[in-house]
Write a protein that holds these residues in place. Structure first.
Motif, mmCIF file in Angstrom:
data_model
loop_
_atom_site.group_PDB
_atom_site.id
_atom_site.type_symbol
_atom_site.label_atom_id
_atom_site.label_comp_id
_atom_site.label_asym_id
_atom_site.label_seq_id
_atom_site.Cartn_x
_atom_site.Cartn_y
_atom_site.Cartn_z
ATOM 1 N N THR A 22 28.104 44.972 23.059
ATOM 2 C CA THR A 22 27.599 46.388 23.670
ATOM 3 C C THR A 22 27.045 45.992 25.095
ATOM 4 O O THR A 22 26.327 44.836 25.138
ATOM 5 C CB THR A 22 26.592 46.953 22.724
ATOM 6 N N ALA A 23 27.412 46.581 25.899
ATOM 7 C CA ALA A 23 26.954 46.239 27.369
ATOM 8 C C ALA A 23 26.232 47.512 27.938
ATOM 9 O O ALA A 23 26.373 49.024 27.220
ATOM 10 C CB ALA A 23 27.954 46.026 28.479
ATOM 11 N N SER A 24 25.427 47.441 28.888
ATOM 12 C CA SER A 24 24.859 48.565 29.478
ATOM 13 C C SER A 24 25.882 49.460 30.119
ATOM 14 O O SER A 24 26.885 48.737 30.387
ATOM 15 C CB SER A 24 23.717 48.456 30.539
ATOM 16 N N GLY A 25 25.709 50.762 30.373
ATOM 17 C CA GLY A 25 26.643 51.794 30.796
ATOM 18 C C GLY A 25 27.367 51.329 31.945
ATOM 19 O O GLY A 25 28.498 51.289 32.302
ATOM 20 N N SER A 26 26.432 50.931 33.074
ATOM 21 C CA SER A 26 26.841 50.690 34.302
ATOM 22 C C SER A 26 27.649 49.478 34.340
ATOM 23 O O SER A 26 28.604 49.341 35.231
ATOM 24 C CB SER A 26 25.720 50.645 35.324
ATOM 25 N N ILE A 27 27.448 48.501 33.701
ATOM 26 C CA ILE A 27 28.187 47.478 33.476
ATOM 27 C C ILE A 27 29.520 47.537 33.150
ATOM 28 O O ILE A 27 30.916 46.989 33.274
ATOM 29 C CB ILE A 27 27.535 46.260 32.747
ATOM 30 N N PHE A 28 29.521 48.218 31.875
ATOM 31 C CA PHE A 28 30.745 48.372 30.939
ATOM 32 C C PHE A 28 31.622 48.930 31.751
ATOM 33 O O PHE A 28 32.944 48.786 31.870
ATOM 34 C CB PHE A 28 30.302 49.088 29.589
ATOM 35 N N SER A 29 31.278 50.310 32.473
ATOM 36 C CA SER A 29 32.384 51.105 33.067
ATOM 37 C C SER A 29 33.110 50.375 34.110
ATOM 38 O O SER A 29 34.163 50.829 34.590
ATOM 39 C CB SER A 29 31.707 52.354 33.322
ATOM 40 N N GLY A 30 32.444 49.510 34.821
ATOM 41 C CA GLY A 30 32.870 48.831 35.940
ATOM 42 C C GLY A 30 33.636 47.665 36.024
ATOM 43 O O GLY A 30 33.927 46.759 36.573
ATOM 44 N N SER A 31 33.724 47.177 34.674
ATOM 45 C CA SER A 31 34.098 45.722 34.078
ATOM 46 C C SER A 31 35.350 45.420 33.401
ATOM 47 O O SER A 31 35.658 46.348 32.324
ATOM 48 C CB SER A 31 32.820 45.121 33.437
ATOM 49 N N VAL A 32 35.945 44.536 33.659
ATOM 50 C CA VAL A 32 36.813 43.919 32.721
ATOM 51 C C VAL A 32 35.919 43.278 31.616
ATOM 52 O O VAL A 32 35.313 42.282 32.052
ATOM 53 C CB VAL A 32 38.234 42.954 33.430
ATOM 54 N N MET A 33 36.375 43.374 30.618
ATOM 55 C CA MET A 33 35.376 42.922 29.204
ATOM 56 C C MET A 33 36.092 42.024 28.720
ATOM 57 O O MET A 33 37.668 42.066 28.571
ATOM 58 C CB MET A 33 35.180 44.182 28.200
ATOM 59 N N GLY A 34 35.905 40.801 28.274
ATOM 60 C CA GLY A 34 36.522 39.932 27.748
ATOM 61 C C GLY A 34 35.805 39.023 26.805
ATOM 62 O O GLY A 34 34.427 38.946 26.607
ATOM 63 N N TRP A 35 36.309 38.292 25.894
ATOM 64 C CA TRP A 35 35.889 37.206 25.028
ATOM 65 C C TRP A 35 36.319 35.660 25.519
ATOM 66 O O TRP A 35 37.388 35.733 25.520
ATOM 67 C CB TRP A 35 36.164 37.521 23.467
ATOM 68 N N TYR A 36 35.442 34.669 25.525
ATOM 69 C CA TYR A 36 35.754 33.483 25.705
ATOM 70 C C TYR A 36 35.149 32.735 24.483
ATOM 71 O O TYR A 36 34.429 33.253 23.559
ATOM 72 C CB TYR A 36 35.118 32.897 26.736
ATOM 73 N N ARG A 37 35.597 31.494 24.348
ATOM 74 C CA ARG A 37 35.112 30.908 23.575
ATOM 75 C C ARG A 37 34.985 29.009 23.619
ATOM 76 O O ARG A 37 35.703 28.885 24.656
ATOM 77 C CB ARG A 37 36.006 30.560 22.164
ATOM 78 N N GLN A 38 34.077 28.564 23.348
ATOM 79 C CA GLN A 38 33.900 27.069 23.431
ATOM 80 C C GLN A 38 33.848 26.185 22.132
ATOM 81 O O GLN A 38 32.762 26.496 21.366
ATOM 82 C CB GLN A 38 32.654 26.880 24.331
ATOM 83 N N ALA A 39 34.629 25.386 21.969
ATOM 84 C CA ALA A 39 34.690 24.853 20.612
ATOM 85 C C ALA A 39 33.924 23.221 21.282
ATOM 86 O O ALA A 39 33.751 22.972 22.399
ATOM 87 C CB ALA A 39 35.870 24.145 20.193
ATOM 88 N N PRO A 40 33.277 22.346 20.205
ATOM 89 C CA PRO A 40 32.767 21.274 20.446
ATOM 90 C C PRO A 40 33.557 20.343 21.163
ATOM 91 O O PRO A 40 34.539 20.106 20.785
ATOM 92 C CB PRO A 40 31.992 20.677 19.115
ATOM 93 N N GLY A 41 32.732 19.825 22.437
ATOM 94 C CA GLY A 41 33.771 18.777 23.377
ATOM 95 C C GLY A 41 34.884 19.314 23.928
ATOM 96 O O GLY A 41 35.657 18.510 24.768
ATOM 97 N N LYS A 42 35.044 20.692 24.121
ATOM 98 C CA LYS A 42 35.995 21.348 24.930
ATOM 99 C C LYS A 42 35.260 22.354 25.997
ATOM 100 O O LYS A 42 34.344 22.705 25.804
ATOM 101 C CB LYS A 42 36.968 22.205 23.872
ATOM 102 N N GLN A 43 36.147 22.532 26.839
ATOM 103 C CA GLN A 43 35.857 23.566 27.844
ATOM 104 C C GLN A 43 35.836 25.047 27.304
ATOM 105 O O GLN A 43 36.780 25.255 26.467
ATOM 106 C CB GLN A 43 36.828 23.530 28.999
ATOM 107 N N ARG A 44 34.942 25.841 27.921
ATOM 108 C CA ARG A 44 35.065 27.133 27.606
ATOM 109 C C ARG A 44 36.732 27.938 27.971
ATOM 110 O O ARG A 44 37.166 27.658 29.156
ATOM 111 C CB ARG A 44 34.208 28.082 28.397
ATOM 112 N N GLU A 45 37.284 28.551 27.110
ATOM 113 C CA GLU A 45 38.389 29.356 27.524
ATOM 114 C C GLU A 45 38.671 30.497 27.127
ATOM 115 O O GLU A 45 37.621 31.220 26.275
ATOM 116 C CB GLU A 45 39.566 28.509 26.627
#
Length: 120
Positions: A22-45
């Motif tokens: 959940t984001a604040s309203g001003s951020i959410f409406s103006g943004s591309v929303m996404g999910w990233y992940r980072q496994a141990p020893g790996k870069q965030r993807e």
């Protein structure tokens, strides 16, 4: 807190989890929303993101298994994760890439990570 994520946990292989952010309203409406992940020893993807016009984009590794959706009434983005495997184990981060009315990038926001562990 500008981005509040929840929903991580421990699940067996083949199981499902849903993450929400959940984001604040001003951020959410103006943004591309996404999910990233980072496994141990790996870069965030990038796992998946969704534009302000509800156009989703997925990493090849999760296509057909994960679904991203946004609810403008709740300022919330969801990531439904099905058919989970141990390779999906990672810390998952909510992200908001904010753009102005001229489609110029403004700012990047990150939520605190939530751990997803897939193990028997």
């Amino acid at each position: 807190v500008q981005l509040q994520a929840s929903g991580g946990g421990l699940v067996q292989p083949g199981g499902s989890l849903e993450l929400s952010c959940t984001a604040s309203g001003s951020i959410f409406s103006g943004s591309v929303m996404g999910w990233y992940r980072q496994a141990p020893g790996k870069q965030r993807e990038l796992v998946a993101d969704i534009t302000r016009r509800d156009i989703p984009n997925y990493a090849d590794s999760v296509k057909g298994r994960f679904t991203i959706a946004r609810d403008s009434a709740k300022n919330t983005v969801y990531l439904q994760m099905n058919s989970l495997s141990p390779e999906d184990t990672a810390v998952y981060y909510c992200n908001a890439r904010m753009y102005n009315d001229y489609e110029h990038f403004v700012e990047n926001y990150w939520g605190k990570g939530t751990q997803v562990t897939v193990s028997s």
